[in-house]
Enzyme design. Structure first.
Site, PDB file in Angstrom:
ATOM      1  N   CYS A   2       0.844  -1.186   0.000  1.00  0.00           N
ATOM      2  CA  CYS A   2       0.000   0.000   0.000  1.00  0.00           C
ATOM      3  C   CYS A   2       0.881   1.239   0.000  1.00  0.00           C
ATOM      4  O   CYS A   2       2.074   1.163   0.252  1.00  0.00           O
ATOM      5  CB  CYS A   2      -0.863   0.002   1.245  1.00  0.00           C
ATOM      6  N   ARG A  40       1.313   2.044  -5.900  1.00  0.00           N
ATOM      7  CA  ARG A  40       1.575   0.956  -4.953  1.00  0.00           C
ATOM      8  C   ARG A  40       0.323   0.138  -4.647  1.00  0.00           C
ATOM      9  O   ARG A  40       0.401  -0.932  -4.052  1.00  0.00           O
ATOM     10  CB  ARG A  40       2.119   1.528  -3.637  1.00  0.00           C
ATOM     11  N   ASN A 114       0.614  -0.774   6.040  1.00  0.00           N
ATOM     12  CA  ASN A 114       1.065  -1.512   4.873  1.00  0.00           C
ATOM     13  C   ASN A 114       1.695  -2.799   5.381  1.00  0.00           C
ATOM     14  O   ASN A 114       2.509  -2.758   6.295  1.00  0.00           O
ATOM     15  CB  ASN A 114       2.107  -0.679   4.104  1.00  0.00           C
ATOM     16  N   GLY A 115       1.317  -3.947   4.795  1.00  0.00           N
ATOM     17  CA  GLY A 115       1.924  -5.213   5.206  1.00  0.00           C
ATOM     18  C   GLY A 115       0.876  -6.200   5.677  1.00  0.00           C
ATOM     19  O   GLY A 115      -0.316  -6.032   5.412  1.00  0.00           O
ATOM     20  N   LYS A 503       4.226  -8.832 -20.554  1.00  0.00           N
ATOM     21  CA  LYS A 503       3.723  -7.465 -20.733  1.00  0.00           C
ATOM     22  C   LYS A 503       2.295  -7.486 -21.277  1.00  0.00           C
ATOM     23  O   LYS A 503       1.436  -6.740 -20.828  1.00  0.00           O
ATOM     24  CB  LYS A 503       4.607  -6.649 -21.698  1.00  0.00           C
ATOM     25  N   GLU A 506      -0.232  -8.692 -18.582  1.00  0.00           N
ATOM     26  CA  GLU A 506      -0.529  -7.813 -17.449  1.00  0.00           C
ATOM     27  C   GLU A 506      -1.219  -6.521 -17.831  1.00  0.00           C
ATOM     28  O   GLU A 506      -2.017  -6.017 -17.051  1.00  0.00           O
ATOM     29  CB  GLU A 506       0.691  -7.564 -16.564  1.00  0.00           C
ATOM     30  N   HIS A 522       7.819 -30.025 -28.931  1.00  0.00           N
ATOM     31  CA  HIS A 522       7.560 -30.951 -27.825  1.00  0.00           C
ATOM     32  C   HIS A 522       6.164 -30.740 -27.229  1.00  0.00           C
ATOM     33  O   HIS A 522       5.883 -31.217 -26.131  1.00  0.00           O
ATOM     34  CB  HIS A 522       8.629 -30.788 -26.739  1.00  0.00           C
ATOM     35  N   LYS A 625       2.484  -2.158  -7.776  1.00  0.00           N
ATOM     36  CA  LYS A 625       3.869  -1.962  -8.201  1.00  0.00           C
ATOM     37  C   LYS A 625       4.856  -2.714  -7.331  1.00  0.00           C
ATOM     38  O   LYS A 625       5.813  -3.278  -7.802  1.00  0.00           O
ATOM     39  CB  LYS A 625       4.186  -0.467  -8.179  1.00  0.00           C
TER      40      LYS A 625
END
Ligand code: F6R
Length: 630
Positions: A2, A40, A114-115, A503, A506, A522, A625
């Site tokens: 965050c 974030r 955050n966490g 890329k 996402e 294969h 991020k």
């Protein structure tokens, strides 16, 4: 994951007064900081201010814009103490109720976090037994309740003390910020395994998950250590450990300014960052060799004698950074002849890897905060390995906990999808490989000088690729309704194929897969049907000739089965033309350095296609991020 901002000020009159209420106030600073930190996490956002002996807060699910609309409808008073949060959900979905801040002590205490607090369930039971009521499903509300309980109890009305006591009881990873109605002009924070930086102003101080949270106001910053508490007032900051013992932070000057975090006229940060790549590679090379072509990596503070003993290298990273690691493996093994493994950090940590004092662990991380990578580095150190971090973020946790660091100088990367950091990581990995080869005498100094000269030409060549993207962009727009795109590559082209696919997944939410071209027969070749688009990254015809002709055969194989072949090849490679529906040529460069050029068209393709689909290229759904949870 965050974003967190805290502010305490003492003056109301400033030339940069914000526009929320026509007067400069904490809310302006906090909202501006959240805008910069929104990369974030953007599941929800919230703020709290201390005003007239109360704490008042607003919070809203969804992007920051929703919170701003809420503040316009229900304004908060103009004050000089505030905190703000932008969330990436872990415990509890992205709802208004689960958004931060969380209140406690009958609404007088506001906390953001955050966490992940790992022992929150046990603490919640304890608090429920004391009669505390909870309004959300979050672990953060438990931390808030714990701080509130301690504030009224053992901390005797001292918010710093309450935070210290709470931090002693919390397990997991956290940055916590708190304000209390009875203590205007004070924000207190705790940090364990999660980022937090202090910004030092004149009559005002700041807190941020990183410096972009306050870069508009000051470039003077203090990096906190692990397990520290900081209390800021308008004129002071005081750091202690969790037990109240005085501790030190590390003051530093931020080397980039607010302008470098802006879009610079591009439609998205991702486009800007793709165009920043010549500078990112150039700056990463800068000052790291002398005119005689000798590498000087002063910052690599590991005893050369120990580096000479290294008999195995393990590169640890996640996502795009792990693909940079795969490129590093080819280069390091080629130049240094040291067996090199690349492993996803989260896989490494939870098996029983063979690591000892002669193992060099190289972690690669843009943010320097990726929890999976951090945990793997810690584990490797415990096993006695030497650890080097390749990182883009000054003062972040992974380089701080490594024996040495080689910073990439890509500048702040804001778009969630990594671009310029990837090229800078590959560049730094080449420098590390060359340095080890120089130290160990694996290759002649003349050869090192030649590779450095080739590397120094790369920024200009990237610019050439960037200047000729018209047809590629048109192709991308025409493919916006495709359901799947495949990517093939060999040798260093293989990680490029993987990165091209990542890329597209996402930011364009499109099924995409990268394969080693030789693996096609294969199994994956069964996917090829009429019209299936396949990008092929073709190695230089000047490299090992068998490689080039093998990949040309792979193009023919998929084309024979109806695929649309989209080829990235080196200028002058006419052999591919007749098998390709579309060719993107990149300038000639030594085969090992090719990823620095061949990646660029794939980034542009993904960005253009995602934009054509109308998606937010900078903030793709479900992502953040900086992934600071395991
Ligand atoms: C993809 C992307 C991610 C990161 C990964 C590691 O575009 O950005 O895959 O590469 O989450 O992040 P860092 O490099 O910060 O450790």
């Amino acid at each position: 994951m965050c974003g967190i901002v805290g502010y305490v000020g003492s003056v109301r009159e400033r030339s940069d007064a914000g526009d929320l209420d026509g007067e400069y106030c904490a809310l302006d600073v906090v909202i501006e900081g959240l805008r910069r930190l929104e990369y974030r996490g953007y599941d929800s956002a919230g703020v709290a201010v201390v005003a007239d002996g109360t704490v008042q807060s607003r919070k809203k699910a969804g992007k920051l814009a929703n919170l701003i609309a809420e503040l316009e409808e229900h304004p908060l008073p103009s004050t000089l103490t505030g905190i703000g949060h932008t969330r990436w959900a872990t415990h509890g979905g992205p709802t208004d109720a689960n958004a931060h801040p969380h209140l406690a002590d009958e609404g007088r205490l506001a906390v953001i976090h955050n966490g992940i607090i790992e022992n929150y369930a046990e603490l919640k039971q304890e608090l429920l037994a004391k009669g505390v009521k909870f309004a959300s499903e979050t672990d953060t509300e438990v931390a808030a309740a714990l701080i509130g309980d301690l504030y009224r109890g053992a901390a005797d009305g001292d918010i710093t003390k309450a935070m210290q006591l709470a931090a002693q009881r919390l397990e997991g990873a956290f940055t916590l910020l708190a304000v209390h109605a009875e203590q205007p002009g004070v924000v207190v924070a705790a940090r364990r395994n999660s980022p937090l930086v202090v910004g030092l102003g004149d009559g005002e101080n700041f807190l941020g998950s990183d410096v972009s949270g306050f870069i508009d106001h000051t470039r003077r910053a203090v990096e906190l250590g692990q397990d520290q508490i900081v209390t800021i007032t308008p004129d002071s900051f005081a750091i202690t450990d969790f037990y109240g013992r005085p501790a030190q932070g590390k003051e530093f000057e931020v080397s980039w300014d607010a302008a470098s975090a802006e879009k610079g006229g591009f439609p998205s940060f991702m486009e800007k960052e793709i165009h920043d790549q010549p500078a990112a590679v150039h700056d990463t090379l800068l000052g790291r060799s002398d005119p005689r072509g000798r590498l000087i990596l002063d910052e690599l503070r590991i005893d050369p004698a120990e580096l000479k003993q290294v008999n195995k290298i393990i590169v640890l990273a996640c996502g795009t950074a792990a693909y940079a690691g795969m490129v590093a493996k080819y280069a390091i093994e080629n130049w240094c002849r040291i067996p090199t493994e690349v492993e996803l950090a989260h896989e490494f940590r939870y098996r029983d890897p063979i690591v000892d004092k002669n193992t060099l662990v190289v972690s690669i991380s843009q943010s320097g905060e990726t929890m999976d990578t951090l945990m793997a580095v810690r584990y490797a150190r415990e096993q006695g390995a030497k650890t080097v971090s390749i990182c883009n973020t000054n003062g972040s946790t992974i380089p701080r906990e490594s024996d040495a660091v080689l910073y990439t100088h890509a500048g702040p990367e804001i778009a969630v999808a990594s671009t310029k950091a990837f090229l800078a990581q590959i560049t730094a990995a080449y420098l590390l490989g060359l340095y080890l080869a120089q130290l160990r005498g694996n290759i002649f100094s003349g050869q090192i000088k030649d590779v450095l000269a080739d590397l120094n030409k790369i920024p200009e060549k990237i610019q050439t690729v960037l200047d000729t993207t018209g047809p590629l962009r048109e192709l991308a727009r025409s493919m916006k309704d495709e359901k799947s795109v495949l990517f093939l590559g060999r040798n260093v082209g293989y990680p490029v194929a993987l990165e091209g696919a990542l890329k597209l997944k996402e930011i364009a939410y499109l099924h995409a897969e990268g394969f080693a071209a030789g693996e096609l027969k294969h199994g994956p070749i069964a996917l090829i049907d009429a019209g299936q688009p396949v990008f092929v990254v073709v190695p230089s015809p000047r490299g090992r000739d068998s490689l080039h002709s093998k990949v040309v055969s792979n193009i023919q194989e998929v084309r024979a089965r109806g695929a649309r072949t989209l080829v990235i090849a080196e200028e002058g490679d006419e052999a591919v033309r007749e098998y390709a529906e579309h060719v993107v040529y990149v300038p000639e460069t030594p085969p090992l350095l090719m990823p620095l050029l061949t990646t660029v068209p794939l980034q542009i393709f993904a960005a253009e296609l995602a934009a054509a689909k109308g998606f937010d290229v900078d903030q793709p759904r479900n992502l953040a991020k900086s992934v600071t949870v395991e």
